[in-house]
Scaffold this motif. Sequence first.
Motif, mmCIF file in Angstrom:
data_model
loop_
_atom_site.group_PDB
_atom_site.id
_atom_site.type_symbol
_atom_site.label_atom_id
_atom_site.label_comp_id
_atom_site.label_asym_id
_atom_site.label_seq_id
_atom_site.Cartn_x
_atom_site.Cartn_y
_atom_site.Cartn_z
ATOM 1 N N ILE A 222 78.963 -21.841 31.971
ATOM 2 C CA ILE A 222 78.711 -20.418 32.191
ATOM 3 C C ILE A 222 79.624 -19.563 31.304
ATOM 4 O O ILE A 222 79.181 -18.575 30.724
ATOM 5 C CB ILE A 222 78.854 -20.060 33.683
ATOM 6 C CG1 ILE A 222 77.779 -20.797 34.502
ATOM 7 C CG2 ILE A 222 78.763 -18.553 33.896
ATOM 8 C CD1 ILE A 222 77.995 -20.773 35.987
ATOM 9 N N LEU A 223 80.872 -19.972 31.172
ATOM 10 C CA LEU A 223 81.798 -19.248 30.295
ATOM 11 C C LEU A 223 81.291 -19.216 28.858
ATOM 12 O O LEU A 223 81.485 -18.218 28.154
ATOM 13 C CB LEU A 223 83.171 -19.920 30.310
ATOM 14 C CG LEU A 223 84.187 -19.427 31.318
ATOM 15 C CD1 LEU A 223 85.404 -20.334 31.314
ATOM 16 C CD2 LEU A 223 84.578 -18.001 31.062
ATOM 17 N N SER A 224 80.647 -20.286 28.426
ATOM 18 C CA SER A 224 80.179 -20.365 27.033
ATOM 19 C C SER A 224 79.160 -19.274 26.698
ATOM 20 O O SER A 224 78.982 -18.937 25.528
ATOM 21 C CB SER A 224 79.594 -21.744 26.734
ATOM 22 O OG SER A 224 78.369 -21.930 27.409
ATOM 23 N N PHE A 225 78.511 -18.704 27.699
ATOM 24 C CA PHE A 225 77.557 -17.619 27.465
ATOM 25 C C PHE A 225 78.240 -16.266 27.272
ATOM 26 O O PHE A 225 77.649 -15.340 26.735
ATOM 27 C CB PHE A 225 76.565 -17.493 28.625
ATOM 28 C CG PHE A 225 75.686 -18.690 28.816
ATOM 29 C CD1 PHE A 225 74.869 -19.156 27.793
ATOM 30 C CD2 PHE A 225 75.674 -19.361 30.024
ATOM 31 C CE1 PHE A 225 74.053 -20.257 27.966
ATOM 32 C CE2 PHE A 225 74.861 -20.468 30.210
ATOM 33 C CZ PHE A 225 74.054 -20.916 29.180
ATOM 34 N N PHE A 226 79.485 -16.143 27.728
ATOM 35 C CA PHE A 226 80.128 -14.836 27.781
ATOM 36 C C PHE A 226 81.344 -14.670 26.871
ATOM 37 O O PHE A 226 81.758 -13.530 26.631
ATOM 38 C CB PHE A 226 80.554 -14.517 29.222
ATOM 39 C CG PHE A 226 79.403 -14.389 30.169
ATOM 40 C CD1 PHE A 226 78.650 -13.226 30.211
ATOM 41 C CD2 PHE A 226 79.055 -15.435 31.017
ATOM 42 C CE1 PHE A 226 77.580 -13.105 31.086
ATOM 43 C CE2 PHE A 226 77.990 -15.322 31.891
ATOM 44 C CZ PHE A 226 77.245 -14.161 31.923
ATOM 45 N N ILE A 227 81.956 -15.762 26.422
ATOM 46 C CA ILE A 227 83.179 -15.618 25.633
ATOM 47 C C ILE A 227 83.066 -16.381 24.318
ATOM 48 O O ILE A 227 82.223 -17.270 24.171
ATOM 49 C CB ILE A 227 84.428 -16.081 26.415
ATOM 50 C CG1 ILE A 227 84.338 -17.560 26.794
ATOM 51 C CG2 ILE A 227 84.655 -15.233 27.639
ATOM 52 C CD1 ILE A 227 85.587 -18.104 27.447
ATOM 53 N N GLU A 228 83.929 -16.040 23.389
ATOM 54 C CA GLU A 228 83.923 -16.701 22.089
ATOM 55 C C GLU A 228 84.474 -18.128 22.207
ATOM 56 O O GLU A 228 85.203 -18.449 23.141
ATOM 57 C CB GLU A 228 84.725 -15.888 21.080
ATOM 58 C CG GLU A 228 86.190 -15.757 21.453
ATOM 59 C CD GLU A 228 86.955 -14.848 20.512
ATOM 60 O OE1 GLU A 228 87.949 -15.322 19.942
ATOM 61 O OE2 GLU A 228 86.551 -13.679 20.372
ATOM 62 N N SER A 229 84.134 -18.941 21.241
ATOM 63 C CA SER A 229 84.474 -20.363 21.311
ATOM 64 C C SER A 229 85.979 -20.623 21.298
ATOM 65 O O SER A 229 86.445 -21.579 21.913
ATOM 66 C CB SER A 229 83.795 -21.129 20.174
ATOM 67 O OG SER A 229 84.207 -20.627 18.934
ATOM 68 N N ARG A 230 86.744 -19.769 20.651
ATOM 69 C CA ARG A 230 88.203 -19.956 20.625
ATOM 70 C C ARG A 230 88.791 -19.836 22.036
ATOM 71 O O ARG A 230 89.617 -20.638 22.450
ATOM 72 C CB ARG A 230 88.825 -18.937 19.679
ATOM 73 C CG ARG A 230 90.313 -19.080 19.516
ATOM 74 C CD ARG A 230 90.800 -18.057 18.479
ATOM 75 N NE ARG A 230 92.223 -18.034 18.405
ATOM 76 C CZ ARG A 230 92.928 -18.729 17.533
ATOM 77 N NH1 ARG A 230 92.331 -19.497 16.653
ATOM 78 N NH2 ARG A 230 94.243 -18.641 17.524
ATOM 79 N N VAL A 231 88.379 -18.825 22.759
ATOM 80 C CA VAL A 231 88.853 -18.627 24.131
ATOM 81 C C VAL A 231 88.321 -19.743 25.023
ATOM 82 O O VAL A 231 89.028 -20.235 25.905
ATOM 83 C CB VAL A 231 88.431 -17.234 24.660
ATOM 84 C CG1 VAL A 231 88.858 -17.046 26.104
ATOM 85 C CG2 VAL A 231 89.000 -16.140 23.772
#
Length: 166
Positions: free
Chosen positions: A20-29
């Motif tokens: 779910i995080l992968s939909f909302f934040i950049e890959s570095r974070v």
Amino acid sequence: IAIVSSNISVVMYVNSPLLILSFFIESRVLGIYSVIDRILQILKTLLSLLHQVSYPRICNIVREEEKALPNFIKRMYGVVWFAVFIVCLVLYFQSHFIISYFIKDTVAAARGSKLLTYFSFILFITSLNMPFYQTLLAYKRDWVTVKVLFSGALLSIFLNFILIPH
């Protein structure tokens, strides 16, 4: 069926936050979060080993001397909870040192350190459910366990979708 359902529920709530995080934040974070998640998963694996070691004893107590179960849980998990709490304090106060071992970039390590302090007591919260989960299984309440795990997985996914964007 109960074991398979329980395992699916656990996989859902363990892996859904990263997806779910992968939909909302950049890959570095996301990478920083992933490092924190791996650290916590390693520590949760140690708790899982403890769970597997103590479960047969709990089953024997339930079968042979049911009234001794509360005393066993108090004795054993009092020590476990104290030790886990100490580990959580170390994670909280030494987060920068721990993260700098895994993340070399100074800015990313600072973000990761802050994130680890936020998540440092998740391990303690996780450890609180162990005796209750083991007791349900020892009393052969498999479907109650499945309902609890599945409800927890659904709640986790729902809260992830609600809270992550914020």
